[in-house]
Motif scaffolding. Structure first.
Motif, PDB file in Angstrom:
ATOM      1  N   ARG A  15       0.834  -1.192   0.000  1.00  0.00           N
ATOM      2  CA  ARG A  15       0.000   0.000   0.000  1.00  0.00           C
ATOM      3  C   ARG A  15       0.876   1.252   0.000  1.00  0.00           C
ATOM      4  O   ARG A  15       0.589   2.220  -0.676  1.00  0.00           O
ATOM      5  CB  ARG A  15      -0.928  -0.014   1.214  1.00  0.00           C
ATOM      6  N   LEU A  85      -5.654   1.173  -6.044  1.00  0.00           N
ATOM      7  CA  LEU A  85      -5.706   1.622  -4.653  1.00  0.00           C
ATOM      8  C   LEU A  85      -7.128   1.487  -4.103  1.00  0.00           C
ATOM      9  O   LEU A  85      -7.333   1.012  -2.983  1.00  0.00           O
ATOM     10  CB  LEU A  85      -5.228   3.077  -4.542  1.00  0.00           C
ATOM     11  N   GLN A  88      -7.783  -2.107  -3.409  1.00  0.00           N
ATOM     12  CA  GLN A  88      -7.054  -2.535  -2.203  1.00  0.00           C
ATOM     13  C   GLN A  88      -7.740  -2.009  -0.939  1.00  0.00           C
ATOM     14  O   GLN A  88      -7.798  -2.695   0.075  1.00  0.00           O
ATOM     15  CB  GLN A  88      -5.604  -2.067  -2.246  1.00  0.00           C
ATOM     16  N   GLN A  89      -8.260  -0.782  -1.020  1.00  0.00           N
ATOM     17  CA  GLN A  89      -8.963  -0.226   0.138  1.00  0.00           C
ATOM     18  C   GLN A  89     -10.233  -1.018   0.426  1.00  0.00           C
ATOM     19  O   GLN A  89     -10.552  -1.294   1.580  1.00  0.00           O
ATOM     20  CB  GLN A  89      -9.282   1.257  -0.091  1.00  0.00           C
TER      21      GLN A  89
END
Length: 162
Positions: A15, A85, A88-89
């Protein structure tokens, strides 16, 4: 509840790398945009000059076109990075919810284990009281048998029931 991007002050390396990559892409995009703007100003200035310098003008137009293509590529790369992103969040939020559920289950299991231990201790104490009562009863029985045997020995026979 903490947000998916916050895991207690520690960030996972992928991350962090992705966030840094996003910042790098944004910085590159700003640089390229500045270059495009500068080239555009230069192009405008060149157009105002003599058309006899057409070769330089054409080279500048090509440079501007290349810069615009790089800006477009950087924009697309930034969009892809932002999408990764976001995914992934979302995955982080799911993992966080699973962690919270596991923690709640662990607390419940610990409470059940404590209750079972408490019941076990209470049953152990009750068992010990029963053992002591049995020992006391056996002791009383033995004493009564001894007294009976002493009476029989004195009288010479067992007392008869009336």
């Amino acid at each position: 509840m903490m947000d998916a991007g916050d895991n207690g002050g520690q960030r996972s390396p992928p991350r962090v790398a992705q966030a840094e990559r996003g910042r790098d892409l944004e910085e590159e995009l700003r640089d390229l945009s500045s270059q495009v703007a500068a080239l555009g100003r230069s192009l405008a200035a060149e157009r105002g000059r003599s058309l006899t310098e057409g070769g330089a003008l054409r080279a500048l137009e090509i440079a501007v076109g290349g810069a615009q293509a790089r800006v477009g590529g950087a924009c697309r790369a930034l969009d892809r990075a932002k999408e990764r992103l976001r995914l992934q969040q979302e995955a982080g939020q799911v993992l966080w919810a699973e962690l919270e559920a596991a923690r709640a289950a662990k607390v419940g299991a610990e409470l059940r284990a404590q209750e079972a231990e408490s019941q076990c201790q209470a049953r152990g104490a009750e068992l010990e009281r029963l053992r002591q009562a049995v020992q006391a009863a056996q002791h009383s029985r033995r004493r009564a048998e001894q007294e009976r045997d002493q009476v029989v020995a004195k009288v010479g026979h067992a007392p008869r029931a009336r």
